[in-house]
Design a protein around this motif. Structure first.
Motif, PDB file in Angstrom:
ATOM      1  N   GLU A 102       0.874  -1.244   0.112  1.00  0.00           N
ATOM      2  CA  GLU A 102       0.052  -0.019   0.090  1.00  0.00           C
ATOM      3  C   GLU A 102       1.047   1.233  -0.145  1.00  0.00           C
ATOM      4  OE1 GLU A 102      -2.791   0.196   3.071  1.00  0.00           O
ATOM      5  OE2 GLU A 102      -3.646   1.929   2.858  1.00  0.00           O
ATOM      6  N   SER A 105       2.829   3.089   3.090  1.00  0.00           N
ATOM      7  CA  SER A 105       3.002   2.326   4.190  1.00  0.00           C
ATOM      8  C   SER A 105       4.350   1.610   4.461  1.00  0.00           C
ATOM      9  CB  SER A 105       1.915   1.081   4.065  1.00  0.00           C
ATOM     10  OG  SER A 105       2.107   0.212   4.854  1.00  0.00           O
ATOM     11  N   ARG A 107       4.454  -0.937   6.475  1.00  0.00           N
ATOM     12  CA  ARG A 107       4.023  -2.207   7.137  1.00  0.00           C
ATOM     13  C   ARG A 107       3.712  -3.428   6.461  1.00  0.00           C
ATOM     14  NH1 ARG A 107       2.848  -1.233  12.664  1.00  0.00           N
ATOM     15  NH2 ARG A 107       2.992   0.822  13.412  1.00  0.00           N
TER      16      ARG A 107
END
Length: 122
Positions: A102, A105, A107
């Motif tokens: 994404e 991001s 993460r």
């Protein structure tokens, strides 16, 4: 999987650098590739990503217009061209790969490489 970043160094404010990342051990064109950075005493932050074919691009607001990410699927390489560098760009820059990523991001990223240090100082 190995992601080997190179090209970091010391540069004066306003200068340019080109980072390179050589990827191996993965089906390169099946991965979104990107760069993240971590400045001293700060959390790791998103810099830029490039989609599977190299067409889809996304940048952090702090680098938009100054940094350009690209990839060469024939060579399993990803690049980050940086211009108009500022002292606040000083950080260790990490190359990373993820099946899904994404934009923005830091993460859930599948693979990280060892970083390369960029220091912007006069």
């Amino acid at each position: 999987v190995q992601l080997q970043a190179s090209g970091g160094g010391l540069v004066q404010p306003g200068g340019s650098l080109r980072l390179s990342c050589a990827a191996s051990g993965l089906t390169f064109n099946s991965y979104v590739m990107g760069w993240l950075r971590q400045a001293p005493g700060k959390e790791r932050e998103f810099v830029a990503v490039v989609g599977y074919s190299g067409i889809s691009l996304s940048y952090a607001d702090s680098v938009k217009g100054r940094f350009t990410i690209s990839r060469d699927n024939a060579k399993n390489m990803v690049y980050l061209q940086m211009k108009d560098l500022k002292p606040e760009d000083t950080a260790v820059y990490y190359c990373a790969a993820s099946i899904q990523w994404e934009a923005g991001s830091t993460r859930g990223i599948d693979y990280w490489g060892q970083g390369t240090l960029v220091t912007v100082s006069s």
